[in-house]
Design a protein around this motif. Structure first.
Motif, PDB file in Angstrom:
ATOM      1  N   ASP A  23      -4.172  13.659   1.198  1.00 32.97           N
ATOM      2  CA  ASP A  23      -4.381  12.996   2.486  1.00 32.97           C
ATOM      3  C   ASP A  23      -3.937  11.550   2.320  1.00 32.97           C
ATOM      4  OD1 ASP A  23      -5.886  11.305   4.459  1.00 32.97           O
ATOM      5  OD2 ASP A  23      -6.591  13.273   5.125  1.00 32.97           O
ATOM      6  N   ALA A  24      -2.812  11.216   2.938  1.00 31.08           N
ATOM      7  CA  ALA A  24      -2.239   9.876   2.769  1.00 31.08           C
ATOM      8  C   ALA A  24      -3.167   8.799   3.310  1.00 31.08           C
ATOM      9  CB  ALA A  24      -0.883   9.807   3.454  1.00 31.08           C
ATOM     10  N   ARG A  25      -3.859   9.081   4.386  1.00 32.51           N
ATOM     11  CA  ARG A  25      -4.782   8.092   4.966  1.00 32.51           C
ATOM     12  C   ARG A  25      -5.902   7.749   3.994  1.00 32.51           C
ATOM     13  NH1 ARG A  25      -9.546   8.845   7.651  1.00 32.51           N
ATOM     14  NH2 ARG A  25     -10.243   7.039   8.836  1.00 32.51           N
ATOM     15  N   LEU A  26      -6.485   8.772   3.373  1.00 29.88           N
ATOM     16  CA  LEU A  26      -7.595   8.554   2.442  1.00 29.88           C
ATOM     17  C   LEU A  26      -7.116   8.155   1.055  1.00 29.88           C
ATOM     18  CD1 LEU A  26      -9.908  11.560   3.382  1.00 29.88           C
ATOM     19  CD2 LEU A  26     -10.024   9.200   4.204  1.00 29.88           C
ATOM     20  N   GLY A  27      -5.905   8.535   0.708  1.00 23.98           N
ATOM     21  CA  GLY A  27      -5.376   8.219  -0.614  1.00 23.98           C
ATOM     22  C   GLY A  27      -5.900   9.124  -1.711  1.00 23.98           C
ATOM     23  N   ILE A  28      -6.402  10.301  -1.336  1.00 21.15           N
ATOM     24  CA  ILE A  28      -6.903  11.278  -2.305  1.00 21.15           C
ATOM     25  C   ILE A  28      -6.515  12.678  -1.847  1.00 21.15           C
ATOM     26  CG2 ILE A  28      -8.904   9.895  -3.018  1.00 21.15           C
ATOM     27  CD1 ILE A  28     -10.620  11.830  -1.253  1.00 21.15           C
ATOM     28  N   GLU A  29      -6.635  13.627  -2.771  1.00 23.18           N
ATOM     29  CA  GLU A  29      -6.496  15.030  -2.395  1.00 23.18           C
ATOM     30  C   GLU A  29      -7.840  15.494  -1.851  1.00 23.18           C
ATOM     31  OE1 GLU A  29      -3.932  17.693  -5.084  1.00 23.18           O
ATOM     32  OE2 GLU A  29      -4.697  16.121  -6.415  1.00 23.18           O
ATOM     33  N   ILE A  30      -7.783  16.331  -0.828  1.00 26.10           N
ATOM     34  CA  ILE A  30      -9.022  16.884  -0.274  1.00 26.10           C
ATOM     35  C   ILE A  30      -8.939  18.410  -0.318  1.00 26.10           C
ATOM     36  CG2 ILE A  30      -9.574  14.896   1.170  1.00 26.10           C
ATOM     37  CD1 ILE A  30      -8.411  16.451   3.556  1.00 26.10           C
ATOM     38  N   PRO A  31     -10.096  19.064  -0.394  1.00 28.62           N
ATOM     39  CA  PRO A  31     -10.093  20.524  -0.445  1.00 28.62           C
ATOM     40  C   PRO A  31      -9.575  21.128   0.858  1.00 28.62           C
ATOM     41  CG  PRO A  31     -12.254  19.628  -1.017  1.00 28.62           C
ATOM     42  CD  PRO A  31     -11.433  18.503  -0.514  1.00 28.62           C
ATOM     43  N   VAL A  32      -8.805  22.187   0.695  1.00 26.74           N
ATOM     44  CA  VAL A  32      -8.321  22.968   1.836  1.00 26.74           C
ATOM     45  C   VAL A  32      -8.651  24.419   1.496  1.00 26.74           C
ATOM     46  CG1 VAL A  32      -6.342  23.611   3.250  1.00 26.74           C
ATOM     47  CG2 VAL A  32      -6.467  21.316   2.263  1.00 26.74           C
ATOM     48  N   LEU A  33      -9.820  24.840   1.904  1.00 30.32           N
ATOM     49  CA  LEU A  33     -10.282  26.186   1.590  1.00 30.32           C
ATOM     50  C   LEU A  33     -10.016  27.103   2.780  1.00 30.32           C
ATOM     51  CD1 LEU A  33     -13.634  25.217  -0.148  1.00 30.32           C
ATOM     52  CD2 LEU A  33     -11.373  25.518  -1.170  1.00 30.32           C
ATOM     53  N   GLU A  34      -9.340  28.205   2.516  1.00 31.01           N
ATOM     54  CA  GLU A  34      -8.912  29.091   3.593  1.00 31.01           C
ATOM     55  C   GLU A  34      -9.958  30.133   3.971  1.00 31.01           C
ATOM     56  OE1 GLU A  34      -5.116  30.618   2.473  1.00 31.01           O
ATOM     57  OE2 GLU A  34      -4.204  28.628   2.411  1.00 31.01           O
ATOM     58  N   VAL A  35     -10.942  30.330   3.118  1.00 33.02           N
ATOM     59  CA  VAL A  35     -12.015  31.281   3.408  1.00 33.02           C
ATOM     60  C   VAL A  35     -13.351  30.614   3.096  1.00 33.02           C
ATOM     61  CG1 VAL A  35     -10.577  33.327   2.977  1.00 33.02           C
ATOM     62  CG2 VAL A  35     -11.896  32.347   1.115  1.00 33.02           C
TER      63      VAL A  35
END
Length: 104
Positions: free
Chosen positions: A8-20
């Motif tokens: 996430d460029a706005r936050l400057g970190i990777e965030i979880p993207v859980l599909e289930v």
């Protein structure tokens, strides 16, 4: 692990993207996700400190600024940075929720 996270460029970190749902992942995958998230989460306080330093600099500029449009721009930038900090605090707390679900 990158398939479970997105930068996430706005936050400057990777965030979880859980599909289930969290419970649908096998326990070994949940552990791996949590370990990776803990590394990201550990960097959040440093990211917040950098943003706070930027806010302080902009506030100092604002205190000396006489140009109204520039003052408005600085205020807007400060508000945007404060919003990012708030969101980072929320993401920092996500781990507590995931850990409690994992231990049940």
């Amino acid at each position: 692990m990158s398939c479970y996270f997105q930068y996430d460029a706005r936050l400057g970190i990777e965030i979880p993207v859980l599909e289930v749902d969290w419970e649908s992942y096998p326990s070994d995958v949940r552990v791996d996700i949590l370990l990776y998230w803990e590394q990201i989460r550990g960097a959040i306080p440093d990211r917040i400190m950098k943003l706070e330093a930027t806010i302080i600099n902009k506030q100092n500029q604002l205190n000396k600024e006489d140009d109204f449009p520039t003052s408005c721009r600085l205020n807007s930038e400060i508000a945007d940075l404060a919003s990012i900090i708030n969101d980072l605090h929320l993401w920092f707390r996500v781990n507590q929720d995931l850990e409690s679900k994992t231990h049940h």
